[in-house]
Write an enzyme that holds these catalytic residues in place. Sequence first.
Site, PDB file in Angstrom:
ATOM      1  N   LYS A 160      -2.580   7.763  -9.825  1.00 39.77           N
ATOM      2  CA  LYS A 160      -2.470   7.471  -8.330  1.00 39.77           C
ATOM      3  C   LYS A 160      -1.209   9.321  -8.315  1.00 39.77           C
ATOM      4  O   LYS A 160      -0.245   9.026  -9.202  1.00 39.77           O
ATOM      5  CB  LYS A 160      -1.218   6.514  -8.199  1.00 39.77           C
ATOM      6  CG  LYS A 160      -1.311   6.176  -6.112  1.00 39.77           C
ATOM      7  CD  LYS A 160      -0.532   4.954  -6.262  1.00 39.77           C
ATOM      8  CE  LYS A 160      -0.502   4.265  -4.597  1.00 39.77           C
ATOM      9  NZ  LYS A 160      -0.004   2.968  -4.657  1.00 39.77           N
ATOM     10  N   GLU A 207      -6.638  -2.075  -6.692  1.00 38.94           N
ATOM     11  CA  GLU A 207      -5.311  -1.422  -7.319  1.00 38.94           C
ATOM     12  C   GLU A 207      -4.777  -2.751  -7.972  1.00 38.94           C
ATOM     13  O   GLU A 207      -4.633  -3.251  -7.709  1.00 38.94           O
ATOM     14  CB  GLU A 207      -4.629  -1.123  -5.789  1.00 38.94           C
ATOM     15  CG  GLU A 207      -3.778  -0.300  -6.095  1.00 38.94           C
ATOM     16  CD  GLU A 207      -2.541   0.223  -5.234  1.00 38.94           C
ATOM     17  OE1 GLU A 207      -1.428   0.624  -5.717  1.00 38.94           O
ATOM     18  OE2 GLU A 207      -2.973  -0.563  -4.013  1.00 38.94           O
ATOM     19  N   CYS A 241      -4.110   2.969  -2.623  1.00 41.14           N
ATOM     20  CA  CYS A 241      -2.812   2.434  -1.088  1.00 41.14           C
ATOM     21  C   CYS A 241      -2.848   3.761  -0.445  1.00 41.14           C
ATOM     22  O   CYS A 241      -4.024   4.386   0.336  1.00 41.14           O
ATOM     23  CB  CYS A 241      -2.149   2.018  -2.036  1.00 41.14           C
ATOM     24  SG  CYS A 241      -1.182   1.068  -0.602  1.00 41.14           S
TER      25      CYS A 241
END
Length: 351
Positions: free
Chosen positions: A157, A70, A191
């Site tokens: 995201k 990430e 994540c």
Amino acid sequence: MALVPSSTPVNESPVFTEVDMGGDDSAPTVRATVVQASTVFYDTPATLDKAERLLAEAAGYGSQLVVFPEAFVGGYPRGSNFGVAIGNRTAKGKEEFRKYHAAAINVPGPEVDRLASMAGKYKVFLVMGVIEKEGYTLYCTVLFFDSQGCYLGKHRKIMPTALERIIWGFGDGSTIPVFDTPIGKIGAAICWENKMPLLRTAMYAKGIEIYCAPTADSRDLWQASMTHIALEGGCFVLSANQFCRRKDYPPPPEYIFSGTEEELTPDSVVCAGGSVIISPSGTILAGPNYDGEALISADLDIGDIARAKFDFDVVGHYARPEVLSLIVRDHPANPVTFTSASAKTEVSDKS
């Protein structure tokens, strides 16, 4: 499982590969690598140079798919609060955001072109975590490239976690891709959005086979989430995290780890990695690694997917759509739409 030392040190730490050579030789296999390494913070050109060194090394081990952590390009601003309190933002925090924005990349843009060139040069499928900027809004994004050097697309995201929401915008349903490639159907969630059951279900419905999970979470609990996703989705899970020491970030007072700076030395570990590769049966093929920067690799027996789906296919024979179903709004959610532009598009389509 073999341990292969690196010939090129990275940031004075050894890079190594764990390779699982097991599996059925008659079934197709894909050699995959997850990269566990730190960003060169605030220095995107140097980070891209480092990415190429790591990519070259992974390709040298025969990797066909390489997954980076990430926010590898642009950096994960661990420990920073950007000078924010409810009702107040400091001048220093605003300057910190300016520098962070400067390190982010445009998509498309020259950095994307360079990443595409790397993928083509080393003949690998590349999944890269970046900080994307669109105007003055930042997004935590994953970029996908094929082994011919073509940019395939991106995932933004959709739900930043906690204080991430003060610096990153929110992705929408238009960037939840699963790409059908010669080595399998590849997608990614970043994540803690991996904890969102409906997002996972959308990806399962698109047929994901190689589920990439770039992350910033190095806790032991993360491994349980990754194993669950592999079992739930009947897919391979490749989780890549950075391994960072305090010295991988700018020194104080330029950069402050809020609340912990006084306890840290330059060699203090601020993100311990934990990168891992897990099979559809929940078997750990490589990792988790908490020792340092590493290339963690495994051979993926693609036949394991069908074996796992025989037991449990969450959007197939184990689904009950007459009881439970999901609607995904996968169109772009634009804040402003100009009707004149829409009219021109309609005329062009009719002609």
